[in-house]
Design a protein around this motif. Structure first.
Motif, short mmCIF file in Angstrom:
data_model
loop_
_atom_site.label_atom_id
_atom_site.label_comp_id
_atom_site.label_asym_id
_atom_site.label_seq_id
_atom_site.Cartn_x
_atom_site.Cartn_y
_atom_site.Cartn_z
N UNK A 279 0.83 -1.21 0.00
CA UNK A 279 0.00 0.00 0.00
C UNK A 279 0.87 1.26 0.00
N UNK A 280 1.90 1.26 0.82
CA UNK A 280 2.82 2.39 0.91
C UNK A 280 3.51 2.64 -0.43
N UNK A 281 3.99 1.57 -1.06
CA UNK A 281 4.69 1.71 -2.34
C UNK A 281 3.74 2.13 -3.46
N UNK A 282 2.53 1.63 -3.42
CA UNK A 282 1.53 2.02 -4.43
C UNK A 282 1.22 3.51 -4.30
N UNK A 283 1.06 3.95 -3.07
CA UNK A 283 0.77 5.37 -2.84
C UNK A 283 1.91 6.25 -3.36
N UNK A 284 3.16 5.85 -3.07
CA UNK A 284 4.32 6.61 -3.54
C UNK A 284 4.41 6.64 -5.07
N UNK A 285 3.90 5.59 -5.70
CA UNK A 285 3.98 5.50 -7.17
C UNK A 285 2.97 6.40 -7.87
N UNK B 287 10.81 -6.26 -7.82
CA UNK B 287 11.46 -5.65 -9.00
C UNK B 287 10.68 -4.44 -9.49
N UNK B 288 9.36 -4.56 -9.54
CA UNK B 288 8.51 -3.47 -10.02
C UNK B 288 8.73 -2.20 -9.19
N UNK B 289 8.76 -2.38 -7.86
CA UNK B 289 8.89 -1.23 -6.97
C UNK B 289 10.34 -0.88 -6.63
N UNK C 179 14.87 0.56 1.76
CA UNK C 179 14.55 0.18 0.39
C UNK C 179 15.81 0.15 -0.44
N UNK C 180 15.83 -0.70 -1.46
CA UNK C 180 16.98 -0.76 -2.36
C UNK C 180 17.31 0.59 -2.94
#
Length: 118
Positions: free
Chosen positions: A7-13, A49-51, A65-66
């Motif tokens: 959810x966090x990564x989706x929001x950032x995207x 990989x996507x995020x 995060x990487x």
């Protein structure tokens, strides 16, 4: 933890969950199903990989995060993990200590110009 991280990564995207699912070729509501069930290893890898994060980050095993690392650091982390892969927990402890000692040794040698001039 996985679903919260997603959810966090989706929001950032700045994309919707459905948009990301389409881009990844997943059926609708796949990501939301991870509230209740774990994805396959393949899906975890694809999402990481996507995020541009590690699987460990997605699973909550690490908080960095990487993208916080340089490409060179990511390569070193990947090499470290690959070398440890088949080790027992006791071997991993010894390996970790050896790597830390090696890093201290390398740092001490940084100022010895005779090593670097060729």
């Amino acid at each position: 933890m996985l679903y919260e991280r997603l959810q966090e990564l989706i929001k950032k995207s700045n994309k919707s969950m459905n948009q990301i699912e389409r881009e990844l070729g997943y059926p609708r509501n796949t990501i939301s199903s991870y509230k209740r069930q774990n994805p396959s290893t393949k899906r975890l890898d694809e999402l990481a990989e996507y995020f541009n994060v590690s699987v460990d980050y997605l699973l909550g095993r690490e908080n960095i995060q990487n993208s916080d690392y340089s490409d060179e650091e990511n390569e070193l982390i990947a090499a470290f993990r690959m070398e440890r892969e088949d080790m027992t927990p006791d071997e991993q402890v010894k390996f970790n200590k050896a790597v830390k000692d090696l890093m201290k040794y390398a740092k001490e040698r940084l100022n010895d110009d005779s090593i670097w001039k060729k």
